[in-house]
Design a protein around this motif. Structure first.
Motif, PDB file in Angstrom:
ATOM      1  N   LYS A 183       0.840  -1.195   0.000  1.00 60.71           N
ATOM      2  CA  LYS A 183       0.000   0.000   0.000  1.00 60.71           C
ATOM      3  C   LYS A 183       0.883   1.256   0.000  1.00 60.71           C
ATOM      4  O   LYS A 183       1.826   1.345   0.778  1.00 60.71           O
ATOM      5  CB  LYS A 183      -0.901   0.015   1.244  1.00 60.71           C
ATOM      6  CG  LYS A 183      -1.860  -1.167   1.330  1.00 60.71           C
ATOM      7  CD  LYS A 183      -2.605  -1.161   2.661  1.00 60.71           C
ATOM      8  CE  LYS A 183      -3.644  -2.263   2.750  1.00 60.71           C
ATOM      9  NZ  LYS A 183      -4.328  -2.270   4.066  1.00 60.71           N
ATOM     10  N   PHE A 184       0.539   2.181  -0.866  1.00 58.06           N
ATOM     11  CA  PHE A 184       1.307   3.419  -0.993  1.00 58.06           C
ATOM     12  C   PHE A 184       0.438   4.612  -0.610  1.00 58.06           C
ATOM     13  O   PHE A 184      -0.704   4.720  -1.052  1.00 58.06           O
ATOM     14  CB  PHE A 184       1.756   3.631  -2.447  1.00 58.06           C
ATOM     15  CG  PHE A 184       2.668   2.563  -2.990  1.00 58.06           C
ATOM     16  CD1 PHE A 184       4.034   2.773  -3.073  1.00 58.06           C
ATOM     17  CD2 PHE A 184       2.165   1.357  -3.464  1.00 58.06           C
ATOM     18  CE1 PHE A 184       4.879   1.802  -3.595  1.00 58.06           C
ATOM     19  CE2 PHE A 184       2.996   0.380  -3.988  1.00 58.06           C
ATOM     20  CZ  PHE A 184       4.360   0.606  -4.044  1.00 58.06           C
ATOM     21  N   PHE A 185       1.004   5.501   0.168  1.00 59.20           N
ATOM     22  CA  PHE A 185       0.305   6.762   0.420  1.00 59.20           C
ATOM     23  C   PHE A 185       1.307   7.893   0.626  1.00 59.20           C
ATOM     24  O   PHE A 185       2.276   7.750   1.373  1.00 59.20           O
ATOM     25  CB  PHE A 185      -0.604   6.687   1.650  1.00 59.20           C
ATOM     26  CG  PHE A 185      -1.227   8.027   1.975  1.00 59.20           C
ATOM     27  CD1 PHE A 185      -2.049   8.666   1.051  1.00 59.20           C
ATOM     28  CD2 PHE A 185      -0.965   8.664   3.178  1.00 59.20           C
ATOM     29  CE1 PHE A 185      -2.604   9.916   1.329  1.00 59.20           C
ATOM     30  CE2 PHE A 185      -1.519   9.909   3.464  1.00 59.20           C
ATOM     31  CZ  PHE A 185      -2.342  10.532   2.534  1.00 59.20           C
ATOM     32  N   GLY A 186       1.044   9.003  -0.048  1.00 58.24           N
ATOM     33  CA  GLY A 186       1.835  10.210   0.172  1.00 58.24           C
ATOM     34  C   GLY A 186       3.188  10.217  -0.492  1.00 58.24           C
ATOM     35  O   GLY A 186       4.005  11.099  -0.229  1.00 58.24           O
ATOM     36  N   GLY A 212       4.233 -12.559 -11.591  1.00 62.72           N
ATOM     37  CA  GLY A 212       3.720 -13.928 -11.475  1.00 62.72           C
ATOM     38  C   GLY A 212       3.065 -14.246 -10.145  1.00 62.72           C
ATOM     39  O   GLY A 212       2.466 -15.316  -9.987  1.00 62.72           O
ATOM     40  N   GLY A 213       3.147 -13.331  -9.178  1.00 62.67           N
ATOM     41  CA  GLY A 213       2.636 -13.616  -7.838  1.00 62.67           C
ATOM     42  C   GLY A 213       1.199 -13.173  -7.618  1.00 62.67           C
ATOM     43  O   GLY A 213       0.443 -12.935  -8.568  1.00 62.67           O
ATOM     44  N   ASP A 214       0.841 -13.045  -6.333  1.00 60.92           N
ATOM     45  CA  ASP A 214      -0.532 -12.676  -5.955  1.00 60.92           C
ATOM     46  C   ASP A 214      -0.623 -11.318  -5.273  1.00 60.92           C
ATOM     47  O   ASP A 214      -1.715 -10.878  -4.904  1.00 60.92           O
ATOM     48  CB  ASP A 214      -1.114 -13.727  -4.984  1.00 60.92           C
ATOM     49  CG  ASP A 214      -1.151 -15.112  -5.604  1.00 60.92           C
ATOM     50  OD1 ASP A 214      -1.538 -15.212  -6.780  1.00 60.92           O
ATOM     51  OD2 ASP A 214      -0.775 -16.076  -4.909  1.00 60.92           O
ATOM     52  N   THR A 215       0.507 -10.674  -5.075  1.00 60.55           N
ATOM     53  CA  THR A 215       0.512  -9.414  -4.326  1.00 60.55           C
ATOM     54  C   THR A 215      -0.329  -8.350  -5.019  1.00 60.55           C
ATOM     55  O   THR A 215      -0.250  -8.165  -6.232  1.00 60.55           O
ATOM     56  CB  THR A 215       1.953  -8.893  -4.166  1.00 60.55           C
ATOM     57  OG1 THR A 215       2.746  -9.881  -3.514  1.00 60.55           O
ATOM     58  CG2 THR A 215       1.983  -7.608  -3.351  1.00 60.55           C
ATOM     59  N   ARG A 216      -1.116  -7.644  -4.216  1.00 59.79           N
ATOM     60  CA  ARG A 216      -1.957  -6.566  -4.740  1.00 59.79           C
ATOM     61  C   ARG A 216      -1.343  -5.203  -4.387  1.00 59.79           C
ATOM     62  O   ARG A 216      -0.849  -5.016  -3.276  1.00 59.79           O
ATOM     63  CB  ARG A 216      -3.374  -6.671  -4.153  1.00 59.79           C
ATOM     64  CG  ARG A 216      -4.182  -7.805  -4.770  1.00 59.79           C
ATOM     65  CD  ARG A 216      -5.519  -7.991  -4.064  1.00 59.79           C
ATOM     66  NE  ARG A 216      -5.355  -8.777  -2.841  1.00 59.79           N
ATOM     67  CZ  ARG A 216      -6.363  -9.127  -2.039  1.00 59.79           C
ATOM     68  NH1 ARG A 216      -7.592  -8.734  -2.322  1.00 59.79           N
ATOM     69  NH2 ARG A 216      -6.136  -9.860  -0.960  1.00 59.79           N
ATOM     70  N   LEU A 217      -1.395  -4.291  -5.350  1.00 61.15           N
ATOM     71  CA  LEU A 217      -0.903  -2.932  -5.152  1.00 61.15           C
ATOM     72  C   LEU A 217      -2.084  -2.000  -4.917  1.00 61.15           C
ATOM     73  O   LEU A 217      -3.064  -2.020  -5.664  1.00 61.15           O
ATOM     74  CB  LEU A 217      -0.123  -2.442  -6.381  1.00 61.15           C
ATOM     75  CG  LEU A 217       1.056  -3.282  -6.860  1.00 61.15           C
ATOM     76  CD1 LEU A 217       1.725  -2.597  -8.053  1.00 61.15           C
ATOM     77  CD2 LEU A 217       2.075  -3.498  -5.745  1.00 61.15           C
ATOM     78  N   VAL A 218      -1.985  -1.191  -3.866  1.00 63.43           N
ATOM     79  CA  VAL A 218      -3.029  -0.216  -3.559  1.00 63.43           C
ATOM     80  C   VAL A 218      -2.374   1.156  -3.434  1.00 63.43           C
ATOM     81  O   VAL A 218      -1.444   1.338  -2.638  1.00 63.43           O
ATOM     82  CB  VAL A 218      -3.764  -0.544  -2.242  1.00 63.43           C
ATOM     83  CG1 VAL A 218      -4.934   0.415  -2.040  1.00 63.43           C
ATOM     84  CG2 VAL A 218      -4.240  -1.990  -2.223  1.00 63.43           C
ATOM     85  N   PHE A 219      -2.849   2.102  -4.232  1.00 65.53           N
ATOM     86  CA  PHE A 219      -2.327   3.469  -4.195  1.00 65.53           C
ATOM     87  C   PHE A 219      -3.438   4.394  -3.699  1.00 65.53           C
ATOM     88  O   PHE A 219      -4.494   4.491  -4.315  1.00 65.53           O
ATOM     89  CB  PHE A 219      -1.867   3.901  -5.591  1.00 65.53           C
ATOM     90  CG  PHE A 219      -0.724   3.095  -6.127  1.00 65.53           C
ATOM     91  CD1 PHE A 219       0.589   3.492  -5.928  1.00 65.53           C
ATOM     92  CD2 PHE A 219      -0.956   1.913  -6.836  1.00 65.53           C
ATOM     93  CE1 PHE A 219       1.652   2.743  -6.423  1.00 65.53           C
ATOM     94  CE2 PHE A 219       0.097   1.153  -7.333  1.00 65.53           C
ATOM     95  CZ  PHE A 219       1.409   1.572  -7.119  1.00 65.53           C
ATOM     96  N   TYR A 220      -3.180   5.048  -2.572  1.00 63.64           N
ATOM     97  CA  TYR A 220      -4.188   5.920  -1.977  1.00 63.64           C
ATOM     98  C   TYR A 220      -3.966   7.372  -2.403  1.00 63.64           C
ATOM     99  O   TYR A 220      -2.826   7.805  -2.613  1.00 63.64           O
ATOM    100  CB  TYR A 220      -4.123   5.853  -0.445  1.00 63.64           C
ATOM    101  CG  TYR A 220      -4.471   4.508   0.121  1.00 63.64           C
ATOM    102  CD1 TYR A 220      -5.800   4.098   0.222  1.00 63.64           C
ATOM    103  CD2 TYR A 220      -3.481   3.641   0.568  1.00 63.64           C
ATOM    104  CE1 TYR A 220      -6.131   2.857   0.754  1.00 63.64           C
ATOM    105  CE2 TYR A 220      -3.792   2.396   1.103  1.00 63.64           C
ATOM    106  CZ  TYR A 220      -5.125   2.012   1.187  1.00 63.64           C
ATOM    107  OH  TYR A 220      -5.437   0.780   1.703  1.00 63.64           O
TER     108      TYR A 220
END
Length: 361
Positions: free
Chosen positions: A266-269, A291-299
């Protein structure tokens, strides 16, 4: 399924907690207060930023200005920008603009003094001034945190919301690492909250303002810079050698000892600027982003000028994050050996529901 998360924060996090920690805030403080009382504390970087103010919208981006100072326009190999043309070759007159002359005069009166400067000496002197500038900024931040009583509470609330968002199904967030590109330590005095949120690692990658022994780091990305270049000491990679070593495996754990995998980054700021692309590439490689399952979240958080409607501010903030995320993932895709995978990385993440841009909860 066991998982953990990595939270990446930049200066936008502190700004959202009403801490006036931007370079422009610091520059204004220097110009109106500190340098008025102590003109001997002026550095070449104060003058470089001042000369760009009003001429370049990125004037207050210190790391961008370091890169500009080191590169001549149109040349890939870093050299000192503009100034050597005046200082190293007496037949070349500095531009008659006040902008150039202020910096030229500083070098003339503080560094030249009957001795001949070459590019490497000029770079070393610029680096020494950068170290001073960093120490002044660290002192400013420490004082600022003390003078902003609501900062720590705001930061704790903000961090809790980010930690719990999307993962807090049973009231307990997963194990969490925080990678901070700031120099502040908002949770250092709140051990109880860190424990409650499962934060077992908080890393200030570029140093802590409170650490007077090692100091803090401003720098540029090392990508494309030759090891023999005068710019190498200005790179973040080089500068980090002088810091406490960072246990990267503890911050970014591809697979933890209990078998948990990274569920979210998760990214913020964070502006997702090119100066930090090397870090993000290392993180994405470690978790096998493609190839993985990691999810990226940008706030994002609505911001804008006075008088703008909430709708306009929300849309502006969302669009800005979209643009920066697109640039980051496109640059990361270019590092792939399989160029087709690189080109369709963003499309793949979207199809798999692993890429989100969300308003800060």
């Amino acid at each position: 399924c066991l998982m953990y998360q990595l939270i990446v924060i930049g200066n936008g996090f502190d700004l959202s907690c009403d801490l006036k920690s931007s370079f422009s805030d610091f520059h204004d403080y220097r110009a109106k207060s500190d340098l008025v009382a102590h003109p001997e504390n002026t550095t070449i970087w104060d003058l470089i930023l001042k000369q760009e103010k009003g001429h370049n919208w990125r004037w207050c981006d210190v790391e961008h200005q370091i890169r500009r100072w080191l590169y001549k326009s149109g040349q890939k190999d870093p050299q000192m920008l503009r100034l050597p043309e005046c200082v190293l070759d007496p037949s070349v007159k500095p531009s008659q603009t006040a902008r150039t002359n202020a910096v030229y005069s500083y070098v003339l009166s503080n560094w030249l003094r009957d001795r001949k400067l070459d590019g490497s000496v000029l770079a070393a002197l610029s680096l020494a001034d950068l170290n001073r500038y960093e120490s002044y900024f660290a002192t400013y931040l420490n004082d600022l945190v003390q003078r902003t009583p609501g900062y720590l509470d705001s930061a704790a609330t903000r961090m809790e919301r980010i930690c719990r968002d999307l993962v807090d199904e049973d009231g307990v967030p997963p194990s969490t690492s925080v990678l901070s590109f700031n120099y502040t330590e908002p949770l250092s005095s709140n051990v109880r909250l860190s424990d409650a949120l499962g934060i077992d690692c908080f890393c200030n990658i570029h140093g802590r303002a409170s650490d007077y022994e090692h100091g803090i780091v401003f720098g540029i990305d090392a990508k494309g810079i030759r090891p023999t270049s005068v710019a190498i000491p200005f790179t973040k990679t080089y500068r980090l050698l002088a810091q406490d070593p960072v246990d990267f495996q503890r911050v970014v754990r591809p697979k933890s000892s209990n078998g948990a995998s990274m569920g979210f980054i998760k990214f913020f700021g964070h502006s997702l600027s090119e100066a930090d692309y090397s870090y993000f590439q290392s993180i994405f490689d470690a978790v096998d982003l493609y190839g993985g399952d990691t999810r990226l979240v940008f706030y994002y958080r609505p911001h804008g000028k006075k008088g703008e409607t909430e709708k306009v501010m929300v849309e502006k903030a969302r669009r800005e994050v979209h643009k920066n995320v697109t640039k980051l993932l496109a640059a990361y895709g270019e590092s792939f050996d399989n160029k087709d995978h690189g080109k369709n990385l963003m499309h793949k993440l979207l199809l798999e529901g692993r890429l989100m841009v969300r308003r800060l909860p």
